[in-house]
Design an enzyme around this catalytic site. Structure first.
Site, mmCIF file in Angstrom:
data_model
loop_
_atom_site.group_PDB
_atom_site.id
_atom_site.type_symbol
_atom_site.label_atom_id
_atom_site.label_comp_id
_atom_site.label_asym_id
_atom_site.label_seq_id
_atom_site.Cartn_x
_atom_site.Cartn_y
_atom_site.Cartn_z
ATOM 1 N N ILE A 157 47.474 46.964 38.887
ATOM 2 C CA ILE A 157 46.391 47.401 39.388
ATOM 3 C C ILE A 157 47.484 47.294 40.542
ATOM 4 O O ILE A 157 47.630 48.951 41.240
ATOM 5 C CB ILE A 157 45.496 46.126 40.196
ATOM 6 N N ASP A 176 58.335 43.656 44.768
ATOM 7 C CA ASP A 176 57.857 42.889 43.316
ATOM 8 C C ASP A 176 58.792 42.115 42.843
ATOM 9 O O ASP A 176 59.928 41.956 42.909
ATOM 10 C CB ASP A 176 57.367 43.414 42.197
ATOM 11 N N PRO A 207 50.172 37.697 41.209
ATOM 12 C CA PRO A 207 48.942 37.200 40.649
ATOM 13 C C PRO A 207 49.144 35.488 41.632
ATOM 14 O O PRO A 207 50.091 35.672 42.285
ATOM 15 C CB PRO A 207 49.924 36.526 39.505
ATOM 16 N N ALA A 234 43.781 40.112 45.294
ATOM 17 C CA ALA A 234 44.576 39.539 44.586
ATOM 18 C C ALA A 234 43.167 38.518 43.710
ATOM 19 O O ALA A 234 42.799 38.072 43.734
ATOM 20 C CB ALA A 234 45.234 39.789 44.844
ATOM 21 N N ARG A 235 43.950 37.586 45.339
ATOM 22 C CA ARG A 235 43.389 36.326 45.033
ATOM 23 C C ARG A 235 43.330 35.649 46.642
ATOM 24 O O ARG A 235 44.439 35.838 46.959
ATOM 25 C CB ARG A 235 44.222 35.060 43.984
ATOM 26 N N ASP A 259 39.039 41.286 49.351
ATOM 27 C CA ASP A 259 37.594 41.147 48.520
ATOM 28 C C ASP A 259 37.748 39.612 47.573
ATOM 29 O O ASP A 259 36.691 38.962 47.243
ATOM 30 C CB ASP A 259 37.879 42.034 47.653
ATOM 31 N N GLU A 264 36.060 30.843 47.068
ATOM 32 C CA GLU A 264 34.782 31.951 47.338
ATOM 33 C C GLU A 264 33.678 30.849 46.252
ATOM 34 O O GLU A 264 32.723 31.747 45.384
ATOM 35 C CB GLU A 264 35.412 32.987 46.548
ATOM 36 N N HIS A 296 34.315 39.455 45.915
ATOM 37 C CA HIS A 296 34.913 39.539 44.671
ATOM 38 C C HIS A 296 34.970 40.861 43.732
ATOM 39 O O HIS A 296 33.940 40.777 42.844
ATOM 40 C CB HIS A 296 35.138 38.204 44.272
HETATM 41 P P1 NAD Z 1 49.799 41.778 36.851
HETATM 42 O O1 NAD Z 1 49.839 40.832 35.826
HETATM 43 O O2 NAD Z 1 49.810 43.239 36.162
HETATM 44 O O3 NAD Z 1 50.640 42.304 38.196
HETATM 45 C C1 NAD Z 1 51.279 41.821 39.342
HETATM 46 C C2 NAD Z 1 52.550 41.500 39.421
HETATM 47 O O4 NAD Z 1 53.216 40.989 40.587
HETATM 48 C C3 NAD Z 1 54.123 41.852 38.544
HETATM 49 O O5 NAD Z 1 54.259 42.850 38.754
HETATM 50 C C4 NAD Z 1 54.227 40.436 38.939
HETATM 51 O O6 NAD Z 1 55.936 40.759 38.636
HETATM 52 C C5 NAD Z 1 54.602 40.103 39.920
HETATM 53 N N1 NAD Z 1 54.327 39.485 41.248
HETATM 54 C C6 NAD Z 1 54.790 38.081 40.550
HETATM 55 N N2 NAD Z 1 54.761 36.834 41.641
HETATM 56 C C7 NAD Z 1 54.719 38.014 42.491
HETATM 57 C C8 NAD Z 1 55.444 37.337 43.562
HETATM 58 N N3 NAD Z 1 55.537 36.242 44.332
HETATM 59 N N4 NAD Z 1 56.498 38.426 44.834
HETATM 60 C C9 NAD Z 1 55.974 39.506 43.880
HETATM 61 N N5 NAD Z 1 55.389 40.225 42.889
HETATM 62 C C10 NAD Z 1 55.443 38.781 42.281
HETATM 63 O O7 NAD Z 1 48.656 41.642 37.266
HETATM 64 P P2 NAD Z 1 47.248 42.730 38.004
HETATM 65 O O8 NAD Z 1 46.901 43.154 36.334
HETATM 66 O O9 NAD Z 1 48.122 43.788 38.637
HETATM 67 O O10 NAD Z 1 46.539 41.834 38.500
HETATM 68 C C11 NAD Z 1 46.625 41.751 40.307
HETATM 69 C C12 NAD Z 1 45.894 40.700 40.928
HETATM 70 O O11 NAD Z 1 44.777 41.336 40.845
HETATM 71 C C13 NAD Z 1 45.615 39.785 40.030
HETATM 72 O O12 NAD Z 1 45.895 38.453 41.562
HETATM 73 C C14 NAD Z 1 44.115 39.572 40.103
HETATM 74 O O13 NAD Z 1 43.608 37.685 40.005
HETATM 75 C C15 NAD Z 1 43.456 40.109 40.881
HETATM 76 N N6 NAD Z 1 42.118 40.649 39.733
HETATM 77 C C16 NAD Z 1 41.438 40.766 41.196
HETATM 78 C C17 NAD Z 1 40.248 41.368 40.794
HETATM 79 C C18 NAD Z 1 39.483 42.058 41.754
HETATM 80 O O14 NAD Z 1 38.116 42.008 40.941
HETATM 81 N N7 NAD Z 1 39.150 42.081 43.283
HETATM 82 C C19 NAD Z 1 40.368 42.197 39.141
HETATM 83 C C20 NAD Z 1 40.753 41.752 38.348
HETATM 84 C C21 NAD Z 1 42.560 40.994 38.752
#
Ligand code: NAD
Length: 332
Positions: A157, A176, A207, A234-235, A259, A264, A296
């Site tokens: 994302i 990252d 995450p 994200a979360r 979001d 939540e 969300h």
């Molecule tokens: P992903 O696993 O593809 O990417 C996450 C990235 O974060 C990775 O590159 C990882 O190396 C990096 N990372 C992990 N811990 C870290 C830290 N402490 N500091 C810096 N970088 C760090 O995940 P994604 O699919 O891109 O999802 C990203 C976020 O979006 C997640 O929190 C997921 O739960 C959330 N999400 C939200 C919705 C929504 O509707 N709001 C929907 C899907 C996912």
């Protein structure tokens, strides 16, 4: 073969009908509610069940599913924290998830909320509702190409968001723990402190882990340049919402799009318009003009809904036919 789906919503139905037409030899039953132990008979004769619930699944359900010879469960989300993975593994049931259903949906939400606050629509709309049509320096905007965006996390994302901002001529900084070669073509990786110091817009895409719980707290906000826009799709637990309120009150932050919210689970997906809300923090958040709280829904596009359902069913079928799937959740 038979698959029984639970938690099917109105918006899923169109895509379910299409899948059923393309797979007429598969028997499919679907229900709008979650599977509970008293409804377990609905699964009789099935090879697989599919869930889309956020609440934990009762352990008794897995045991019954095993007795009923269910081979595979599909969870129509990326997260599988609602499942007892060790019990599923012990019982020899396989679990499929949908790790990537539309990064673009969330990235477009991020761009939309960034531009909403960047163009001061919150202030402009409030004024026009009061029949105040005056324009002054408080609503004077900058153009996106003159801004710097900081992307926290360049996975699926974060990278898609970075691409959207990059296409508008925005300078994109990123942080990252694992740098991504594909991302390096369009972002400059910097330290977290530099990202805070230089970004006009900060968008979070990591995450939630034990290490980054409340990563955005008073200290992080104090390191940011004056009045950035903060976006969290994200979360909830990654951001200390009380610190955000303090940052907004002191004008250290310009605005925040949220979001996701730490507590939540008590509100998301429910119509509480006729009910009292006891959570004072979310009430404060919702009342503010400089916060856009959404329940969300960043992912909630037709493409994402289609992908969630279709991918889960395709991979279930693949597993039932071959005993394997590219989306099996690795439990050990
Ligand atoms: P992903 O696993 O593809 O990417 C996450 C990235 O974060 C990775 O590159 C990882 O190396 C990096 N990372 C992990 N811990 C870290 C830290 N402490 N500091 C810096 N970088 C760090 O995940 P994604 O699919 O891109 O999802 C990203 C976020 O979006 C997640 O929190 C997921 O739960 C959330 N999400 C939200 C919705 C929504 O509707 N709001 C929907 C899907 C996912």
């Amino acid at each position: 073969m038979k698959i029984v789906l639970f938690n099917i919503k109105k918006e899923d139905e169109k895509f379910l009908e299409i899948w059923k037409k393309e797979n007429i030899d598969i028997e499919v039953d679907s229900y709008p509610f979650s599977l509970s132990i008293d409804k377990i008979d609905l699964v009789k004769g099935a090879n697989s069940v599919s869930f889309s619930q956020v609440k934990d699944v009762d352990d008794q359900i897995y045991k019954k599913l095993k007795e009923m010879n269910i081979k595979v469960i599909s969870q129509r989300s990326a997260g599988v924290d609602m499942h007892n993975l060790s019990l599923i593994d012990e019982l020899g049931i396989s679990l499929i998830n949908v790790p990537r259903y539309s990064p673009r949906a969330i990235a477009e939400y991020v761009l939309a909320t960034a531009m909403y606050f960047q163009r001061n629509f919150n202030t402009i709309l409030k004024r026009t509702k009061e029949f105040n049509f005056f324009s002054d320096h408080t609503i004077l905007s900058k153009e996106m190409r003159s801004l710097t965006v900081g992307v926290l996390g360049t996975g699926n994302i974060g990278l898609t968001s970075a691409k959207l901002f990059n296409s508008l001529g925005v300078e994109v900084l990123a942080y990252d723990i694992y740098e991504n070669n594909q991302a390096k073509k369009i972002v400059n990786y910097v330290s977290l402190d530099e990202l805070y110091k230089r970004s006009d817009i900060i968008t979070i895409h990591v995450p939630l882990t034990n290490e980054n719980y409340h990563m955005i707290d008073d200290e992080a906000i104090s390191k940011m340049k004056k009045s950035p826009i903060l976006i969290n799709a994200a979360r909830g637990g990654i951001v200390d919402a009380k610190a955000v309120l303090r940052g907004l009150d002191s004008k250290k932050l310009k605005a925040c799009a949220m979001d996701v919210y730490e507590d939540e689970f008590n509100i998301v997906g429910k119509d509480l318009s006729e009910k009292a809300i006891n959570d004072q923090l979310i009430k404060q958040i919702i009342e503010r003009d400089d916060i856009m709280y959404t329940p969300h829904i960043a992912y909630f596009t037709e493409t994402a809904v289609d992908n969630l359902l279709t991918f889960a069913l395709d991979e279930t079928l693949e597993f039932l036919k071959t005993g394997n799937s590219k989306s099996l959740v690795k439990i050990k």
